[in-house]
Design a protein around this motif. Structure first.
Motif, PDB file in Angstrom:
ATOM      1  N   ARG A 106       2.889   9.623   0.612  1.00  0.00           N
ATOM      2  CA  ARG A 106       3.461   9.555  -0.553  1.00  0.00           C
ATOM      3  C   ARG A 106       2.689   9.186  -1.562  1.00  0.00           C
ATOM      4  O   ARG A 106       2.187   8.295  -1.875  1.00  0.00           O
ATOM      5  CB  ARG A 106       4.556   8.080   0.146  1.00  0.00           C
ATOM      6  CG  ARG A 106       5.075   7.898   1.043  1.00  0.00           C
ATOM      7  CD  ARG A 106       6.914   9.084   1.099  1.00  0.00           C
ATOM      8  NE  ARG A 106       7.478   9.218   2.185  1.00  0.00           N
ATOM      9  CZ  ARG A 106       8.353   7.878   3.113  1.00  0.00           C
ATOM     10  NH1 ARG A 106       8.292   7.288   1.539  1.00  0.00           N
ATOM     11  NH2 ARG A 106       8.894   8.324   3.434  1.00  0.00           N
ATOM     12  N   GLU A 107       2.653   9.542  -2.946  1.00  0.00           N
ATOM     13  CA  GLU A 107       2.691   9.609  -4.026  1.00  0.00           C
ATOM     14  C   GLU A 107       2.898   8.407  -4.288  1.00  0.00           C
ATOM     15  O   GLU A 107       1.338   7.476  -5.106  1.00  0.00           O
ATOM     16  CB  GLU A 107       3.102  10.700  -4.627  1.00  0.00           C
ATOM     17  CG  GLU A 107       2.471  11.680  -4.970  1.00  0.00           C
ATOM     18  CD  GLU A 107       3.005  12.992  -5.555  1.00  0.00           C
ATOM     19  OE1 GLU A 107       3.298  12.595  -6.677  1.00  0.00           O
ATOM     20  OE2 GLU A 107       2.666  14.079  -5.084  1.00  0.00           O
ATOM     21  N   ARG A 108       4.325   7.500  -4.710  1.00  0.00           N
ATOM     22  CA  ARG A 108       4.176   5.810  -4.881  1.00  0.00           C
ATOM     23  C   ARG A 108       4.407   5.430  -3.491  1.00  0.00           C
ATOM     24  O   ARG A 108       4.390   5.600  -3.180  1.00  0.00           O
ATOM     25  CB  ARG A 108       5.317   6.305  -5.753  1.00  0.00           C
ATOM     26  CG  ARG A 108       5.721   8.176  -6.612  1.00  0.00           C
ATOM     27  CD  ARG A 108       6.818   8.067  -7.255  1.00  0.00           C
ATOM     28  NE  ARG A 108       6.777   7.605  -8.773  1.00  0.00           N
ATOM     29  CZ  ARG A 108       6.485   8.337  -9.469  1.00  0.00           C
ATOM     30  NH1 ARG A 108       6.903   9.411  -9.524  1.00  0.00           N
ATOM     31  NH2 ARG A 108       6.466   7.273 -10.915  1.00  0.00           N
ATOM     32  N   ASN A 109       4.070   3.741  -4.279  1.00  0.00           N
ATOM     33  CA  ASN A 109       4.291   3.251  -4.212  1.00  0.00           C
ATOM     34  C   ASN A 109       5.947   2.768  -4.833  1.00  0.00           C
ATOM     35  O   ASN A 109       6.487   1.902  -5.124  1.00  0.00           O
ATOM     36  CB  ASN A 109       3.392   1.875  -4.058  1.00  0.00           C
ATOM     37  CG  ASN A 109       3.851   0.747  -2.612  1.00  0.00           C
ATOM     38  OD1 ASN A 109       5.511   0.395  -2.035  1.00  0.00           O
ATOM     39  ND2 ASN A 109       2.674   0.122  -2.258  1.00  0.00           N
ATOM     40  N   GLU A 110       7.425   3.072  -3.662  1.00  0.00           N
ATOM     41  CA  GLU A 110       8.251   2.125  -3.788  1.00  0.00           C
ATOM     42  C   GLU A 110       8.965   1.063  -3.240  1.00  0.00           C
ATOM     43  O   GLU A 110       9.720   0.261  -3.348  1.00  0.00           O
ATOM     44  CB  GLU A 110       9.369   3.621  -3.304  1.00  0.00           C
ATOM     45  CG  GLU A 110       9.390   4.439  -4.513  1.00  0.00           C
ATOM     46  CD  GLU A 110      10.294   5.805  -3.871  1.00  0.00           C
ATOM     47  OE1 GLU A 110      10.791   6.768  -5.082  1.00  0.00           O
ATOM     48  OE2 GLU A 110      10.693   5.846  -3.108  1.00  0.00           O
ATOM     49  N   ASN A 168       5.071   3.842   2.832  1.00  0.00           N
ATOM     50  CA  ASN A 168       4.296   2.712   1.658  1.00  0.00           C
ATOM     51  C   ASN A 168       4.742   1.625   2.854  1.00  0.00           C
ATOM     52  O   ASN A 168       5.548   1.479   3.947  1.00  0.00           O
ATOM     53  CB  ASN A 168       6.094   2.187   0.559  1.00  0.00           C
ATOM     54  CG  ASN A 168       5.994   3.861  -0.077  1.00  0.00           C
ATOM     55  OD1 ASN A 168       6.962   4.078  -0.689  1.00  0.00           O
ATOM     56  ND2 ASN A 168       5.012   4.535  -0.376  1.00  0.00           N
ATOM     57  N   ILE A 169       3.645   0.992   2.567  1.00  0.00           N
ATOM     58  CA  ILE A 169       3.859  -0.342   3.878  1.00  0.00           C
ATOM     59  C   ILE A 169       3.657  -1.487   3.098  1.00  0.00           C
ATOM     60  O   ILE A 169       2.109  -1.734   2.094  1.00  0.00           O
ATOM     61  CB  ILE A 169       2.450  -0.351   4.434  1.00  0.00           C
ATOM     62  CG1 ILE A 169       2.012   1.295   5.855  1.00  0.00           C
ATOM     63  CG2 ILE A 169       1.952  -1.415   5.514  1.00  0.00           C
ATOM     64  CD1 ILE A 169       0.547   1.577   5.399  1.00  0.00           C
ATOM     65  N   THR A 170       4.054  -2.511   3.673  1.00  0.00           N
ATOM     66  CA  THR A 170       4.592  -3.469   2.315  1.00  0.00           C
ATOM     67  C   THR A 170       4.437  -5.029   3.897  1.00  0.00           C
ATOM     68  O   THR A 170       5.493  -4.819   4.480  1.00  0.00           O
ATOM     69  CB  THR A 170       5.594  -4.339   1.966  1.00  0.00           C
ATOM     70  OG1 THR A 170       5.348  -2.965   0.300  1.00  0.00           O
ATOM     71  CG2 THR A 170       5.551  -5.502   0.852  1.00  0.00           C
ATOM     72  N   VAL A 171       3.118  -6.060   3.615  1.00  0.00           N
ATOM     73  CA  VAL A 171       3.827  -7.222   4.921  1.00  0.00           C
ATOM     74  C   VAL A 171       3.381  -8.366   3.891  1.00  0.00           C
ATOM     75  O   VAL A 171       1.846  -8.327   2.940  1.00  0.00           O
ATOM     76  CB  VAL A 171       1.895  -6.704   5.353  1.00  0.00           C
ATOM     77  CG1 VAL A 171       1.990  -7.614   7.226  1.00  0.00           C
ATOM     78  CG2 VAL A 171       2.090  -5.128   6.186  1.00  0.00           C
ATOM     79  N   HIS A 230       1.272  -1.136  -0.171  1.00  0.00           N
ATOM     80  CA  HIS A 230       0.391  -0.091   0.097  1.00  0.00           C
ATOM     81  C   HIS A 230       0.729   1.583   0.166  1.00  0.00           C
ATOM     82  O   HIS A 230       1.781   0.688   1.122  1.00  0.00           O
ATOM     83  CB  HIS A 230      -0.943   0.188   1.531  1.00  0.00           C
ATOM     84  CG  HIS A 230      -2.419   0.734   1.261  1.00  0.00           C
ATOM     85  ND1 HIS A 230      -1.672   2.111   1.474  1.00  0.00           N
ATOM     86  CD2 HIS A 230      -3.434   0.750   1.140  1.00  0.00           C
ATOM     87  CE1 HIS A 230      -3.040   2.965   1.282  1.00  0.00           C
ATOM     88  NE2 HIS A 230      -3.716   2.009   1.556  1.00  0.00           N
ATOM     89  N   PRO A 231       0.878   2.307  -0.639  1.00  0.00           N
ATOM     90  CA  PRO A 231       1.290   3.652  -1.159  1.00  0.00           C
ATOM     91  C   PRO A 231       1.384   4.548   0.710  1.00  0.00           C
ATOM     92  O   PRO A 231       2.100   4.885   0.399  1.00  0.00           O
ATOM     93  CB  PRO A 231       0.760   3.888  -1.851  1.00  0.00           C
ATOM     94  CG  PRO A 231      -0.600   3.716  -2.148  1.00  0.00           C
ATOM     95  CD  PRO A 231      -0.314   2.708  -2.157  1.00  0.00           C
TER      96      PRO A 231
END
Ligand code: MG
Length: 233
Positions: A17-21, A224-227, A12-13
Motif C-alpha cells: 500500500r502507498e499510504r497508511n490508513e 497496513n499493519i498496526t500493533v 507501518h504501511p
C-alpha cells in the motif's frame, strides 16, 4: 504509582500500500487502533478523526459510558467531515479500543482486534463484524480456514458517520501482569494465532511489538499493519 497501561506501538504501511490508513492511540489508560477505508486519502481521515475524538477522553474519572460516548462523538465528527468534504463520502473506519479504569472497557466495531495474553494463554476479546465471522458462527466455515477465505476482508460494520453505528462494548476483569494486543487486520489476517502468541510472549514489550510487525511483513505485508502491546503494571 498505580496500575497503568504501559505500551509499545508500531504502525507501518506494509509492503504494497502507498499510504497508511491505520491510526493509533496509546496512553496510560487508553489504547486504540483504527483501520480506515475510503478513496482519495479519506481512509486516513476517517481513522484519524475517530482516534482524535478518543484522545479527548478525560484522564481520571471512572470510564462508565465515557468510552462509548467518545466513539459516538468520533462517529458524529466523521459525519461533519463528510458534509464539509464531499470527496470523503463513503469513508469509514474500524475501531478497537481498551480503556482501563480498574477493569478493561473494550469497545469494538469492524475487524480490528483486541487480544489478552494471560498466564501464557491468548484470548481474543473482540468479535469481528465480518462476513467470515458470520460464516464461522453459522458453522459454515472453520476458524482455521478464515484467513484463506476470498471474502475475508468484507467488514459488516464500521464507523462511517451514520448515527446508528455503535461499537460492541464489554467490560473485562483486569489482572496485573496482563498483556493486551491491539492490531489491525494487517497483522491478524496475515499471521496465525499461535505465531502471534509466541511473539507476544517475549518478555520485553518493545521486542514483542517488533517481532509481531516482522511476522506481518514476512507474511507479505499486503495491508497496513498496526500493533499495540500494552502491559498492565
Ligand atoms: Mg487493514
Amino acid at each position: 504509582m498505580g496500575l497503568a497501561l504501559r505500551h509499545a506501538v508500531r504502525t507501518h504501511p506494509g509492503l504494497v500500500r502507498e499510504r497508511n490508513e491505520d491510526a493509533v492511540l496509546a496512553s496510560a489508560r487508553l489504547v486504540a487502533v483504527a483501520d480506515g477505508v475510503g478513496g482519495h486519502a479519506a481512509g486516513e481521515v476517517a481513522s484519524a478523526t475517530v482516534i482524535e475524538a478518543l484522545a479527548e477522553l478525560p484522564d481520571d474519572a471512572p470510564l462508565g459510558d465515557a468510552l462509548a460516548d467518545a466513539v459516538r462523538a468520533g462517529n458524529a465528527a466523521l459525519r461533519q467531515v463528510v458534509q464539509a468534504r464531499p470527496q470523503c463520502a463513503g469513508m469509514g473506519t474500524t475501531l478497537t479500543a481498551v480503556g482501563f479504569d480498574g477493569d478493561y472497557v473494550v469497545a469494538n466495531i469492524g475487524d480490528s482486534r483486541t487480544y489478552l495474553l494471560r498466564d501464557g494463554e491468548l484470548t481474543q476479546l473482540t468479535r469481528d463484524d465480518s462476513w467470515v465471522q458470520e460464516l464461522i458462527d453459522a458453522g459454515q466455515l472453520r476458524p482455521e480456514d478464515a484467513r484463506d477465505h476470498p471474502r475475508r476482508s468484507v467488514v459488516l460494520a464500521a464507523l462511517d458517520g451514520e448515527p446508528q453505528r455503535r461499537p460492541t462494548v464489554t467490560r473485562v476483569e483486569a489482572q496485573p501482569g496482563d498483556r493486551l494486543l491491539l492490531c489491525s487486520d494487517g497483522l491478524s489476517d496475515a499471521v496465525e494465532d499461535e505465531a502471534v502468541r509466541d511473539a507476544l510472549g517475549r518478555e520485553d514489550r518493545e521486542a514483542a511489538v517488533d517481532a509481531l510487525l516482522r511476522l506481518a511483513l514476512d507474511a507479505g505485508g499486503h495491508d497496513n499493519i498496526t500493533v499495540v502491546v500494552a502491559d498492565l503494571a
